[in-house]
Structure formats: structure tokens, C-alpha cells
Design a protein around this motif. Structure first.
Motif: not given
Length: 210
Positions: A141-170
Motif C-alpha cells: 500500500h502506497k496510499d497509507v502512511n504506515w510504519t511496521y515495527v517488529s520486535p526482536s525474537m525474545i519479546f519480554d513483557a516483564d523486562g525493564k525499561r532502560t530507555g535505550e534500544y537499537q533500530l534495524g530494518s528487516d
């Protein structure tokens, strides 16, 4: 900026609302069950499948935190996103999606996805496959302003907030310890950063710990 979080009563939805609220942003929680409203912010009780454009037109950013589990329900990742895309085609609002990790590539040649690897759990394949199909359709879809944000393999509901992260593409990210990991809280930091900055419109990005 006005932000709507859909399916805000879930674990990730609540983290997203909390992060946006703590930054002083104007955030509204959309929930299906009036008994599961989110504290400290306005709530709108409406099922995602019943939304009309009038419900979301005043929000600059709509974050889709919808989740469904069980083989009979995972198709809803496709149908719910299809509905949102239909509402937002040709509209100025931005759509950010809490995506899946299964469709991320694990090789630099981008031929092998995480879901295709031998160690990917059988119990998660139907969910990952449905989310991958939803993303593949979204990406056309080129007519929708979307952004799809994938987590990493281990997606931890109870993990701490560090305020830091790294970004990648696909491609699947790994941290300094060689693990593909992100907490729900740090994922929310990255998502709200994207909501505020809009650096990856019509792109898929992935988030990992450092």
C-alpha cells in the motif's frame, strides 16, 4: 500531536499508553471491554472491527497494538489490519503497527526468515505466518502512511525499561550479548519515538536492546 492506541488494554498497549502519557502527549486508549479501561487517559470503548474513519480522523497517529492468539483467531491479524488500511487509504493520519518478528530475515542475503529456521517453535508458527501475511499485504500500500515495527525474537513483557534500544530494518537484531531481545517497555520507547518523529513512514523497522 494526538495519539490513539488501539487494543490499549493489552500488555503492550498499556506500555504504549504509559510511555506516551509520561511524555505529556495527548493519548487516547481504545478498548473493546469497558471493564478494562486504561488509567489516567481518556478511553473510547469500541471494537477495532467496528471503527469508522470518524472515530480516528482527529488523531495524527494511530498505533495498532491488536493481538490475537490460538489457531482459530490468528487470522484476525490480517483482517484487522485490512480494516484499518481501508479506513486510512488516502488519508493524512499515520498508522503504526505492533508487528511480529517471524518475518524478519536472519541472513544478510535476506532469503531466510526467522519463521523458517529449524528452532522456531511450532506453537508460534500459525501466529507468525498470519502476521507475516498481514505485513506483506500492508507493504504493497502506497496510499497509507504506515510504519511496521517488529520486535526482536525474545519479546519480554516483564523486562525493564532502560530507555535505550537499537533500530534495524528487516534483519533480526542481536545485542552486545548475542541475544535478540527487547522488553515491552523499551519497545514502547522506540514506538513513541517513531510516533513523535515520523522517520520511517512506509517502512518496516525492527527494535532490539543494545
Amino acid at each position: 500531536m494526538k495519539i490513539a492506541v488501539l487494543a490499549a488494554s493489552g500488555k503492550q498497549g498499556r506500555k504504549l499508553v504509559e510511555e506516551a502519557h509520561n511524555r505529556g502527549l495527548d493519548v487516547t486508549a481504545f478498548v473493546r471491554n469497558e471493564k478494562k479501561q486504561v488509567e489516567n487517559v481518556p478511553n473510547i470503548v469500541k471494537d477495532i472491527f467496528d471503527l469508522t474513519y470518524d472515530d480516528i480522523k482527529d488523531f495524527d497517529v494511530i498505533i495498532d497494538a491488536f493481538g490475537a492468539w490460538g489457531d482459530e483467531n490468528v487470522i484476525q491479524h490480517q483482517t484487522s489490519l485490512k480494516h484499518l488500511v481501508y479506513l486510512l487509504k488516502g488519508k493524512p493520519n499515520r498508522l503504526l503497527i505492533v508487528g511480529g518478528a517471524g518475518s524478519l530475515y536472519v541472513d544478510s542475503n535476506r532469503r531466510v526468515r526467522l519463521i523458517d529456521t529449524p528452532d522456531f517453535p511450532e506453537s508460534g508458527k500459525s501466529l507468525a505466518a498470519s502476521m507475516a501475511k498481514a505485513f506483506n499485504r500492508l507493504s504493497t500500500h502506497k496510499d497509507v502512511n504506515w510504519t511496521y515495527v517488529s520486535p526482536s525474537m525474545i519479546f519480554d513483557a516483564d523486562g525493564k525499561r532502560t530507555g535505550e534500544y537499537q533500530l534495524g530494518s528487516d534483519e533480526l537484531l542481536k545485542n552486545a550479548d548475542g541475544k535478540s531481545y527487547i522488553s515491552y517497555a523499551d519497545y514502547a520507547v522506540a514506538m513513541i519515538d517513531e510516533a513523535e518523529n515520523g522517520n520511517h513512514i512506509k517502512e518496516r523497522i525492527t527494535v532490539g536492546s543494545k
